[in-house]
Design an enzyme around this catalytic site. Structure first.
Site: not given
Ligand code: 9WN
Length: 459
Positions: A187, A432
């Site tokens: 992100d 994570e």
């Molecule tokens: C937005 C779920 C996801 C991962 C992404 C990570 C994070 C989300 C967030 O979490 O993104 O999609 O709310 O930050 O960056 O890679 O798939 O684990």
């Protein structure tokens, strides 16, 4: 490591305690049809998380692994896109932002063919799914054939790749573009700083972040980043989730006119490398189903050539992102995304060798200053060992690079990275992400893909 099919059943392998702990996480995150990345931070189904989770789950329960992918693909849109989130209707709206009332898939996504009975987001994530489906099949081919698993998922996976190649070749050079940083999955990577700087942020008072209730603010993206994410997603939604007109020919060889689309369009090395790996897997799936895989193999090779032509930077010794808007060109930031193509067996030898050097050199420091691969350049100005994709090490990228090292014959280095993934996954309670220098846990614990991919490397 034993062949995949040998390890699906049978006596527990050595290191069982890690397997048991990982299985507990995956059980706790299982909702009955799919797995949440984290009960606290991410209480719905995410697209690329599910693919990674299925890769680990196949060792615990091939049936659950198949179901994981089938549930995701059941939410596919008629235009072929696989949404990045499939919402769980029993989770309160304020548990995650942006929630279904922001995306409004059933109304705003009607023209693009969003499903009517399930709420989803309208953007996508990296296409790891065909690779996952193939690995899941291999874990228990008997069950897979008995359930017609590949026969059912193949048309959906083919439509998914068709969507990307037809609708998302915004640069006309044969590669797929992402239209939002959430699509690429990393992100707040510094790679997005320049393209995002052009986007007018939505006012902070116009939305309410749910992530800060669970994550430390200094480990998460900033409010300014969020303002821009919201603006881009709202603009895409308000345009009916229509993709830029004038895309490529859809056969992976380019020819698009590159017109239309929103203000953010970037060709990313990891997204495209994962598409290529999945296209190779689709060829194997086609063959398993009695069809020819040659056209898909050839397309994967053409895509690999396009990846090298458009994104390889000899001076950096790695792949870079290409910005298609503003002042178009390569973005001079070293993100882990630019190392992920190492996973491709068909990469020219000299490029693979250079990637291995870069991975172990001063910018990523693997085996020297870091034990897992940092998400961003240790020497980069924007490096921050705690803030999300601006430095911390994530387990999925290390898993991909472990595979890449092994594919290119770097056995000792692959073994070292594998050992680090296993040790840190267990020691951090399946965090994570971690500080790449100290291994300190960041973000959520009990994270789905950390447990799944550790489980996979244990087998
Ligand atoms: C937005 C779920 C996801 C991962 C992404 C990570 C994070 C989300 C967030 O979490 O993104 O999609 O709310 O930050 O960056 O890679 O798939 O684990």
């Amino acid at each position: 490591r034993p062949a995949e099919h040998e390890s699906a059943y049978g006596p527990p392998p050595p290191g069982t305690s890690l397997c048991v702990a990982a299985a507990r996480v995956l059980d706790a995150n299982w909702t009955g049809r799919s797995t949440v990345p984290s009960r606290s931070l991410y209480p719905h189904q995410w697209s690329w998380d599910s693919a990674f989770v299925a890769i680990g789950l196949r060792h615990l329960s091939p049936l659950r692994a198949q179901t994981e992918l089938e549930t995701l693909l059941a939410a596919q849109w008629a235009d072929g896109r696989v949404p990045h989130i499939v919402f769980n209707p029993s989770v309160p709206l304020d548990a995650y932002f942006p929630s279904p009332d922001f995306w409004r898939s059933t109304t705003a996504g009607r023209t693009a063919g969003a499903p009517r009975t399930v709420q989803t987001s309208g953007i996508v994530q990296p296409p790891v799914h065909a690779l996952a489906a193939w690995l899941v099949h291999r874990a228990d081919p008997g069950l897979s054939r008995a359930r017609g698993f590949l026969a059912r998922v193949y048309p959906r996976l083919a439509a998914w790749h068709r969507y990307l190649l037809h609708r998302r070749d915004l640069g006309g050079g044969g590669l797929v573009s992402v239209v939002h940083p959430w699509e690429q999955g990393m992100d707040n990577s510094p790679c997005w700083d320049a393209p995002l700087a052009r986007i007018a942020p939505a006012p902070a008072r116009s939305f309410r972040r749910a992530d800060l209730a669970h994550g430390a603010p200094e480990d998460r993206p900033t409010d300014l980043d969020y303002g821009r994410y919201v603006r881009l997603a709202a603009d895409y939604r308000d345009a009916g989730y229509r993709d830029g007109v004038g895309g490529g020919r859809g056969d992976g060889v380019g020819g698009g006119r590159g017109g239309g689309g929103g203000e953010f369009a970037v060709e990313d090395p990891a997204f495209n490398a994962l598409l290529i790996a999945s296209e190779h897997a689709l060829a194997r799936i086609a063959e398993e189903l009695g069809a020819a895989g040659t056209a898909r193999q050839a397309r994967a090779e053409r895509l690999t050539a396009a990846l090298v032509e458009r994104l390889w930077d000899p001076a950096a010794g790695m792949f870079l992102c290409r910005d298609l808007r503003g002042r178009p060109g390569l973005i001079r930031e070293r993100g882990v995304s630019g190392l992920v193509p190492l996973l491709l067996p068909g990469l020219p030898r000299a490029i693979a060798a250079e990637l291995v050097r870069t991975l172990h050199g001063p910018h990523f420091g693997l085996g020297d200053r870091t034990r897992l691969v940092p998400s961003y350049d240790l020497l980069g100005e924007a490096f921050d060992p705690h803030r999300y994709w601006r430095g911390p090490a994530w387990f999925n990228t290390s898993w991909l690079l472990e595979r890449g090292l092994r594919v290119h014959g770097e056995r000792e280095r692959a073994d070292a990275l594998r050992a680090a993934v296993l040790q840190l996954a267990e020691a951090t309670g399946f965090a994570e992400y971690v500080d790449p220098r100290t291994g300190e846990a960041c973000g959520a614990t009990g994270f789905g893909w950390t447990a799944a991919l550790a489980l996979d490397l244990q087998h």
